[in-house]
Design a protein around this motif. Structure first.
Motif, PDB file in Angstrom:
ATOM      1  N   TYR A   1       0.803  -1.231   0.000  1.00  0.00           N
ATOM      2  CA  TYR A   1       0.000   0.000   0.000  1.00  0.00           C
ATOM      3  C   TYR A   1       0.835   1.280   0.000  1.00  0.00           C
ATOM      4  O   TYR A   1       0.686   2.120  -0.877  1.00  0.00           O
ATOM      5  CB  TYR A   1      -0.949   0.026   1.206  1.00  0.00           C
TER       6      TYR A   1
ATOM      7  N   HIS B   1       2.178  -1.505  18.217  1.00  0.00           N
ATOM      8  CA  HIS B   1       0.922  -2.135  17.806  1.00  0.00           C
ATOM      9  C   HIS B   1       0.453  -2.920  19.023  1.00  0.00           C
ATOM     10  O   HIS B   1       1.053  -3.919  19.404  1.00  0.00           O
ATOM     11  CB  HIS B   1       1.165  -3.048  16.596  1.00  0.00           C
TER      12      HIS B   1
ATOM     13  N   ASN C   1      -0.774   2.203  18.267  1.00  0.00           N
ATOM     14  CA  ASN C   1      -1.322   1.709  17.001  1.00  0.00           C
ATOM     15  C   ASN C   1      -2.192   0.485  17.269  1.00  0.00           C
ATOM     16  O   ASN C   1      -1.945  -0.267  18.201  1.00  0.00           O
ATOM     17  CB  ASN C   1      -0.156   1.338  16.054  1.00  0.00           C
TER      18      ASN C   1
ATOM     19  N   GLY D   1      -3.500   2.504  10.474  1.00  0.00           N
ATOM     20  CA  GLY D   1      -3.150   1.678   9.327  1.00  0.00           C
ATOM     21  C   GLY D   1      -4.341   1.477   8.419  1.00  0.00           C
ATOM     22  O   GLY D   1      -4.587   2.238   7.484  1.00  0.00           O
TER      23      GLY D   1
HETATM   24  C1  LIG Z   1      -1.865  -4.764   4.210  1.00  0.00           C
HETATM   25  C2  LIG Z   1      -1.046  -4.475   5.442  1.00  0.00           C
HETATM   26  C3  LIG Z   1       0.320  -4.323   5.336  1.00  0.00           C
HETATM   27  C4  LIG Z   1       1.097  -4.035   6.469  1.00  0.00           C
HETATM   28  N1  LIG Z   1       2.438  -3.866   6.334  1.00  0.00           N
HETATM   29  C5  LIG Z   1       3.179  -3.511   7.412  1.00  0.00           C
HETATM   30  C6  LIG Z   1       4.560  -3.213   7.283  1.00  0.00           C
HETATM   31  O1  LIG Z   1       5.148  -3.253   6.203  1.00  0.00           O
HETATM   32  N2  LIG Z   1       5.234  -2.873   8.413  1.00  0.00           N
HETATM   33  C7  LIG Z   1       4.619  -2.785   9.634  1.00  0.00           C
HETATM   34  O2  LIG Z   1       5.264  -2.445  10.621  1.00  0.00           O
HETATM   35  N3  LIG Z   1       3.324  -3.069   9.773  1.00  0.00           N
HETATM   36  C8  LIG Z   1       2.588  -3.412   8.697  1.00  0.00           C
HETATM   37  N4  LIG Z   1       1.256  -3.652   8.839  1.00  0.00           N
HETATM   38  C9  LIG Z   1       0.636  -3.518  10.182  1.00  0.00           C
HETATM   39  C10 LIG Z   1       0.090  -2.102  10.363  1.00  0.00           C
HETATM   40  O3  LIG Z   1       1.139  -1.155  10.293  1.00  0.00           O
HETATM   41  C11 LIG Z   1      -0.609  -1.945  11.705  1.00  0.00           C
HETATM   42  O4  LIG Z   1       0.327  -2.187  12.722  1.00  0.00           O
HETATM   43  C12 LIG Z   1      -1.781  -2.904  11.883  1.00  0.00           C
HETATM   44  O5  LIG Z   1      -2.577  -2.964  10.708  1.00  0.00           O
HETATM   45  C13 LIG Z   1      -2.679  -2.458  13.056  1.00  0.00           C
HETATM   46  O6  LIG Z   1      -3.094  -1.118  12.889  1.00  0.00           O
HETATM   47  P1  LIG Z   1      -4.552  -0.737  12.283  1.00  0.00           P
HETATM   48  O7  LIG Z   1      -5.571  -1.452  13.133  1.00  0.00           O
HETATM   49  O8  LIG Z   1      -4.626   0.764  12.396  1.00  0.00           O
HETATM   50  O9  LIG Z   1      -4.573  -1.218  10.866  1.00  0.00           O
HETATM   51  C14 LIG Z   1       0.469  -3.932   7.732  1.00  0.00           C
HETATM   52  C15 LIG Z   1      -0.920  -4.080   7.828  1.00  0.00           C
HETATM   53  C16 LIG Z   1      -1.679  -4.347   6.713  1.00  0.00           C
HETATM   54  C17 LIG Z   1      -3.189  -4.489   6.846  1.00  0.00           C
END
Ligand SMILES: Cc1cc2nc3c(=O)[nH]c(=O)nc-3n(C[C@H](O)[C@H](O)[C@H](O)COP(=O)(O)O)c2cc1C
Length: 248
Positions: free
Chosen positions: A4, A179, A219, A241
């Motif tokens: 993304y 997270h 997060n 995220g």
């Molecule tokens: C499609 C996708 C790709 C992600 N890629 C990464 C990444 O490259 N590095 C990372 O630290 N977290 C990654 N995450 C985790 C998010 O950064 C975040 O910690 C997690 O989705 C929880 O936050 P949210 O509930 O706001 O989405 C990814 C999450 C998703 C859904």
């Protein structure tokens, strides 16, 4: 976020907000360094480019890897690109980093041995010493091997506190992006690891009180401005995220 937050999507987000701190996708430090060592500087540029270096910062480069020398070399390659912060991924479950033909653990698995994370971030910070670019950590609140272990043991705040203290003790890392759920390393896929382990925002709030000298980002599961504002009011920064992806 992998798949993304490439430079096109970041450009869109930057047009929407000049102030947001944006994040790259995780860049595999080994791949970056090996491309550079092969003289493939076009691939290095493609992996690190900002869409508009004057307009895009503040942008955090996230690296994945677990070998201090490789991470230090990756930092040196990245510095000229103008990132505002360089982050080590200690939060993704089941991530492996390619080191040539060898695969090494990276991401949340590194939380099991904070001394390795400390060595990695020390090497990264030394590599960035000539700049003002800080090195930070993205982590979970802890890890379990299996879902059964998670159900039996539950999450323990001191696991997060010990990890943070151990990494911060070297004096190179002040910012932790957390997270706020644990990672299950063996039998829960990447998707499940973003939903199944319970959210413990309270752990990060407690850490805010216990370690006021650190910069902390919360997060996980934040989906409204009101909720984000209430965390900001408690002295936490907020990272979103999926909400940002679903509704830029
Ligand atoms: C499609 C996708 C790709 C992600 N890629 C990464 C990444 O490259 N590095 C990372 O630290 N977290 C990654 N995450 C985790 C998010 O950064 C975040 O910690 C997690 O989705 C929880 O936050 P949210 O509930 O706001 O989405 C990814 C999450 C998703 C859904």
């Amino acid at each position: 976020m992998m798949g993304y937050t490439d430079f096109c999507f970041r450009r869109l987000l930057r047009l929407i907000s000049p102030k947001l701190v944006l994040w790259t996708e995780m860049v595999n430090a080994y791949e970056l360094v090996y491309k550079a060592r092969e003289g493939d500087l076009e691939s290095v540029r493609r992996m690190l480019r900002l869409s508009d270096p004057s307009a895009e910062p503040p942008t955090v480069l996230q690296l994945g890897g677990s070998t201090p020398e490789i991470l230090a070399e990756a930092v040196q390659l990245a510095l000229p690109f103008g990132y505002s912060e360089i982050n080590l991924n200690c939060g993704c479950p089941g991530s492996d980093a390619q080191k040539g033909t060898i695969t090494e653990p990276c991401g949340a698995a590194m939380m099991k041995d904070a001394s390795v994370v400390r060595e990695c971030t020390t090497a990264m910070a030394k590599a960035a010493a000539s700049s003002n670019v800080p090195v930070s950590i993205k982590c979970r609140i802890g890890t379990h091997n299996t879902v059964k272990d998670m159900q039996r043991d539950g999450d323990v705040y001191e696991t997060l506190l010990d990890f943070v203290d151990s990494v911060a003790s070297a004096g190179h890392v002040k910012r932790f992006h957390v997270h706020a759920r644990s990672a299950v390393l063996a039998d829960l896929g990447v998707e499940g690891n973003r939903e199944v382990p319970p959210l413990r925002h309270d752990f990060v709030l407690r850490l805010r009180n216990d370690r006021p000298e650190l910069e902390l980002t919360l997060n996980g599961g934040i989906k409204s401005l009101a909720e984000a504002q209430s965390h900001l009011d408690h002295g936490l920064d907020v990272m979103v995220g999926r909400w940002a992806i679903d509704d830029p």
